[in-house]
Design an enzyme around this catalytic site. Structure first.
Site, PDB file in Angstrom:
ATOM      1  N   TRP A 325       5.707   0.437   5.871  1.00 47.22           N
ATOM      2  CA  TRP A 325       5.911   0.999   4.533  1.00 47.22           C
ATOM      3  C   TRP A 325       4.771   1.945   4.173  1.00 47.22           C
ATOM      4  O   TRP A 325       4.988   2.991   3.555  1.00 47.22           O
ATOM      5  CB  TRP A 325       5.995  -0.128   3.502  1.00 47.22           C
ATOM      6  CG  TRP A 325       6.193   0.332   2.089  1.00 47.22           C
ATOM      7  CD1 TRP A 325       7.385   0.519   1.443  1.00 47.22           C
ATOM      8  CD2 TRP A 325       5.176   0.667   1.125  1.00 47.22           C
ATOM      9  NE1 TRP A 325       7.168   0.945   0.151  1.00 47.22           N
ATOM     10  CE2 TRP A 325       5.826   1.049  -0.065  1.00 47.22           C
ATOM     11  CE3 TRP A 325       3.775   0.682   1.182  1.00 47.22           C
ATOM     12  CZ2 TRP A 325       5.118   1.430  -1.204  1.00 47.22           C
ATOM     13  CZ3 TRP A 325       3.073   1.075   0.045  1.00 47.22           C
ATOM     14  CH2 TRP A 325       3.744   1.437  -1.126  1.00 47.22           C
ATOM     15  N   HIS A 326       3.548   1.593   4.586  1.00 46.34           N
ATOM     16  CA  HIS A 326       2.388   2.392   4.219  1.00 46.34           C
ATOM     17  C   HIS A 326       2.317   3.710   4.978  1.00 46.34           C
ATOM     18  O   HIS A 326       1.720   4.668   4.474  1.00 46.34           O
ATOM     19  CB  HIS A 326       1.100   1.600   4.464  1.00 46.34           C
ATOM     20  CG  HIS A 326       0.778   0.645   3.364  1.00 46.34           C
ATOM     21  ND1 HIS A 326       1.282  -0.629   3.321  1.00 46.34           N
ATOM     22  CD2 HIS A 326       0.014   0.782   2.247  1.00 46.34           C
ATOM     23  CE1 HIS A 326       0.834  -1.250   2.232  1.00 46.34           C
ATOM     24  NE2 HIS A 326       0.065  -0.413   1.564  1.00 46.34           N
ATOM     25  N   GLY A 327       2.888   3.784   6.155  1.00 44.11           N
ATOM     26  CA  GLY A 327       2.804   5.047   6.875  1.00 44.11           C
ATOM     27  C   GLY A 327       3.583   5.025   8.176  1.00 44.11           C
ATOM     28  O   GLY A 327       3.740   3.976   8.809  1.00 44.11           O
TER      29      GLY A 327
END
Length: 479
Positions: A325-327
């Site tokens: 989700w973060h990257g």
């Protein structure tokens, strides 16, 4: 439009005055919120408005269809699933298409085969991960009958697009935020003043501490092989302060702005760097995201109710998804799995890293044991941030290799002394204010006099305006 821009400084008071003095009825206020939010979001690129409008419209329609098919559970499940698939697909195309293509090409290349699928030049819409998750939670909660479907389309669009938290959270649930757009709102002077205090504190953390740390961090990461191991260690600590002050600073500004409009947003950070264990850290860091994963991923998979092995497996799944989700890079996935491994180790401890009260409960200072636990937790988190900050896994490993050099004990030519002092000073302030919602909620004999509080506010505001050098983009805009 970014919080740390001249445009926003002009935009916010105009919307505030129109909201309370011109558009006094609830529906008209909501219409203003939607218009202002779309202007705020479209400031980057008007084409992004199409995506958020599609997400809002499909999620709104899914709620009405689920209500229409009451008693026909399969149809309701299919509707909710269709909305989830649609929104996840939009997110996957814009954020993960090139990541998956490059990963597949790499796997086939390692097997001695050729799979030359082309990548695409796709612009990542700002904040797409945040508002997508907010929309998904609504559809799921309607399906689970935790909330009734909203019929007022203006209120619903305001819920999805509310500009203070649109780009980088907090990720709000419909059960908390949506009812606030339905019922009438009245101006609360005390709430507005407290919101201004929190906005001021958020700007200070972002413009003074985070951006000062960013200059050193970017410089060192640009040529880390030329620095001593001690400088790399300081750089790693500075990035811990940078990402915290950057992200929590945004949340403070967002929550404070919302309070100006009579809206209460969920607290997103709660003194995470004073945590005594990694599980406690993740209960205090990016609270709205981790609670989202807990309620919509971890619990449906069984949570911790199906034995130790299943609990560990569920933990790894949650943090794998959290990393992704973060990257769109394997370094983020490794960062997530790194934390999953440490959290799983806590499952073997009697306390499992859970604590009933804040650190230093009813005491002036932490105990020696608590202090050691805080330092250890901060060290583990800081090591994890190296994986998060590195452009790729190879550079992360190489950075850590240079970090373990014998020059770690060399105290010559160190960098970032002033940002480091400010970061440590922030921790002292948060320790003193650990039982408050934010650090600017002042109390005690010293701040009992109004003029003393105002002198402090003015000094912080002047220092923030006059001494910040270059304004950096908020880190979480890329997510």
């Amino acid at each position: 439009m970014s919080f740390n821009s001249i445009e926003f400084i002009i935009f916010l008071p105009i919307v505030f005055l129109l909201y309370w003095f011109v558009f006094k009825r609830t529906r008209k206020q909501n219409m203003l919120i939607v218009a202002a939010s779309y202007m705020f979001y479209g400031w980057w690129d008007w084409r992004f408005l199409i995506l958020i409008a599609v997400t809002s419209l499909c999620s709104y329609a899914s709620g009405l269809l689920i209500e229409r098919w009451e008693g026909r559970r399969r149809w309701q499940k299919a509707t909710s699933a269709a909305n989830i698939v649609l929104n996840i697909s939009i997110l996957a195309v814009f954020k993960y298409y090139n990541f998956f293509i490059n990963s597949l090409n790499g796997v086939f290349s390692a097997l001695g085969m050729t799979l030359d699928w082309p990548t695409a030049s796709i612009i990542l819409p700002v904040g797409i991960s945040f508002y997508t998750f907010q929309a998904l939670s609504y559809s799921i909660d309607v399906y689970r009958k935790k909330i009734d479907p909203e019929r007022d389309i203006v209120a619903f669009f305001a819920f999805i697009s509310f500009f203070p938290q649109l780009v980088a959270g907090p990720i709000e649930r419909a059960t908390n935020l949506l009812p606030q757009f339905v019922k009438p709102r009245t101006f609360d002077y005390n709430k507005a003043v407290d919101g201004c205090r929190q906005i001021l504190w958020g700007f200070f953390k972002k413009l003074i501490i985070a951006d000062s740390c960013a200059e050193i961090v970017n410089e060192v990461w640009g040529n880390y092989a030329q620095y001593s191991a001690l400088s790399l260690l300081i750089c790693s600590i500075l990035f811990s302060f940078q990402i915290y002050c950057d992200f929590s600073g945004y949340s403070d500004i967002a929550i404070g702005c919302a309070r100006l409009f009579g809206i209460n947003l969920t607290r997103n950070f709660n003194i995470p760097y004073l945590s005594r264990s990694l599980p406690e850290f993740w209960r205090r860091w990016h609270i709205t995201l981790m609670s989202w994963f807990r309620d919509y991923v971890y619990f449906p998979m069984g949570g911790s109710r199906r034995g130790l092995l299943r609990t560990v497996f569920n933990t790894f799944v949650v943090f794998f998804i959290s990393g992704l989700w973060h990257g769109a890079d394997w370094s983020f996935v490794l960062w997530g799995l790194f934390h999953a491994a440490f959290i799983s180790l806590y499952r073997f401890l009697p306390s499992r890293g859970k604590f009933e009260h804040n650190v230093g409960h009813n005491r002036l200072l932490p105990s020696v044991r608590e202090f050691a636990m805080i330092v250890f937790t901060f060290f583990v988190v800081t090591v994890g941030w190296i994986l998060f900050r590195a452009p790729n896994i190879t550079m992360a490993i190489d950075f850590m290799r240079h970090l373990c050099d014998k020059s770690l004990l060399c105290f010559d030519n160190t960098i970032g002394t002033w940002p480091l002092i400010m970061g440590l000073g922030l921790m002292v302030v948060e320790w003193i204010q650990r039982d408050k919602q934010h650090a600017m909620q002042l109390s005690g004999k010293v701040f009992a006099r109004r003029w003393v509080r105002w002198v402090l506010y003015v000094l912080i505001a002047m220092y923030t305006l006059l001494w910040h050098e270059s304004s950096q983009v908020f880190i979480y805009f890329q997510f």
